[in-house]
Scaffold this motif. Structure first.
Motif, mmCIF file in Angstrom:
data_model
loop_
_atom_site.group_PDB
_atom_site.id
_atom_site.type_symbol
_atom_site.label_atom_id
_atom_site.label_comp_id
_atom_site.label_asym_id
_atom_site.label_seq_id
_atom_site.Cartn_x
_atom_site.Cartn_y
_atom_site.Cartn_z
ATOM 1 N N HIS A 125 0.574 3.732 1.637
ATOM 2 C CA HIS A 125 0.853 4.105 3.169
ATOM 3 C C HIS A 125 1.218 2.662 4.116
ATOM 4 N N SER A 178 -7.773 5.105 -0.524
ATOM 5 C CA SER A 178 -8.007 4.553 -0.006
ATOM 6 C C SER A 178 -8.302 2.283 -0.377
ATOM 7 N N ARG A 179 -8.653 2.267 0.787
ATOM 8 C CA ARG A 179 -8.886 0.200 0.503
ATOM 9 C C ARG A 179 -10.370 -0.051 -0.479
ATOM 10 N N SER A 180 -10.730 -0.537 -1.376
ATOM 11 C CA SER A 180 -11.420 -0.482 -1.777
ATOM 12 C C SER A 180 -12.482 -1.298 -0.917
ATOM 13 N N ILE A 202 -7.565 10.796 -2.979
ATOM 14 C CA ILE A 202 -7.567 9.933 -2.053
ATOM 15 C C ILE A 202 -7.468 8.945 -2.936
ATOM 16 N N GLN A 237 -1.362 4.907 -7.801
ATOM 17 C CA GLN A 237 -1.741 5.143 -6.613
ATOM 18 C C GLN A 237 -0.915 6.576 -6.074
ATOM 19 N N SER A 265 0.751 -1.275 0.079
ATOM 20 C CA SER A 265 0.013 0.284 0.228
ATOM 21 C C SER A 265 0.660 1.065 -0.152
ATOM 22 N N GLU A 301 -6.796 -0.326 -3.993
ATOM 23 C CA GLU A 301 -7.286 -0.093 -3.116
ATOM 24 C C GLU A 301 -7.067 0.667 -4.816
ATOM 25 N N ASP A 324 -1.570 10.418 -5.097
ATOM 26 C CA ASP A 324 -2.090 10.950 -3.679
ATOM 27 C C ASP A 324 -1.299 11.811 -3.892
#
Length: 232
Positions: free
Chosen positions: A59, A103-105, A101, A92, A57, A137, A96
């Motif tokens: 993140h 995010s997790r799907s 945004i 992604q 990810s 994501e 970003d």
């Protein structure tokens, strides 16, 4: 032109992208960031940048410290005049960086699924096409970007920005038979455990030779359209 690939996992290499670049007389280098041994290239090292996919990810900075340095390079490229393309995890990161945004799907999307081209898309893509997907994501559209298309699972399958100098794709048009096998063989137990309406079995994913054959010219069209304005 000289292109640099940023690679995040051995299981997701450049696939057909490398074949296309070589056939068109372009040169390229790979930077395997996942080893942690080498920093990202410098801006003057390439004419265009392609940020490949990965299972992590955006993140996951703590688990993958090299992501922070990669973000800095992407920011510099976005502020320059150089073309950049992101695929999957790479898309992604670009989304970003442009303020969208990520995010997790609610539903993972893995396997062969149809993408419908947006009426606003400014890239040379078919009205609809089957593509390989490998993501959990999703991202929104950055400000001033143009949508590429959508699938049933993902309303944003990608975007272009700054006159299509910047391209971000959730789906993997670079898929070849070898790339697909590497991706599936490299999947861990957490991926095998995924279920949902847009998660195919690995056998279904491998049984896609006709789709692979149709995917190749789709990538060729996109790459020509993306890089042609920058060729010199």
């Amino acid at each position: 032109m000289h292109i640099y690939f940023l690679q995040h996992t051995p299981a997701q290499g450049p696939g057909r992208l490398a074949d296309w670049l070589a056939s068109m007389g372009h040169s390229f280098n790979m930077r395997p960031l996942y080893t942690g041994e080498l920093p990202p290239p410098q801006l003057h090292d390439f004419d265009a940048l392609i940020v490949l996919g990965g299972a992590m990810s955006i993140h996951d900075d703590a688990a993958h410290p090299w992501i922070r340095r990669e973000r800095k390079l992407i920011d510099r490229v976005l502020k320059s005049s150089r073309p950049v393309m992101g695929i999957g995890f790479g898309a992604q990161l670009i989304a970003d960086a442009l303020g969208a945004i990520v995010s997790r799907s609610p539903q993972p999307e893995l396997g062969w699924h149809r993408v419908t081209r947006s009426d606003r898309c400014d890239l040379d893509l078919p009205e609809s096409f089957d593509a390989f997907h490998w993501h959990q994501e999703i991202f929104g559209l950055p400000e001033d970007s143009t949508p590429i298309g959508a699938s049933e699972a993902s309303p944003v399958q990608g975007f272009s920005w700054d006159g299509a100098r910047v391209v971000a794709l959730q789906c993997h048009l670079e898929t070849t038979r070898g790339w697909l096998n590497d991706c599936l063989d490299g999947a861990d137990d957490s991926v095998h455990a995924l279920t949902g309406p847009w998660v195919q079995s690995f056998d279904e994913m491998r049984d896609g030779q006709r789709r692979l054959d149709r995917l190749a010219p789709t990538l060729d069209r996109l790459m020509t359209d993306w890089l042609q304005p920058f060729m010199y």
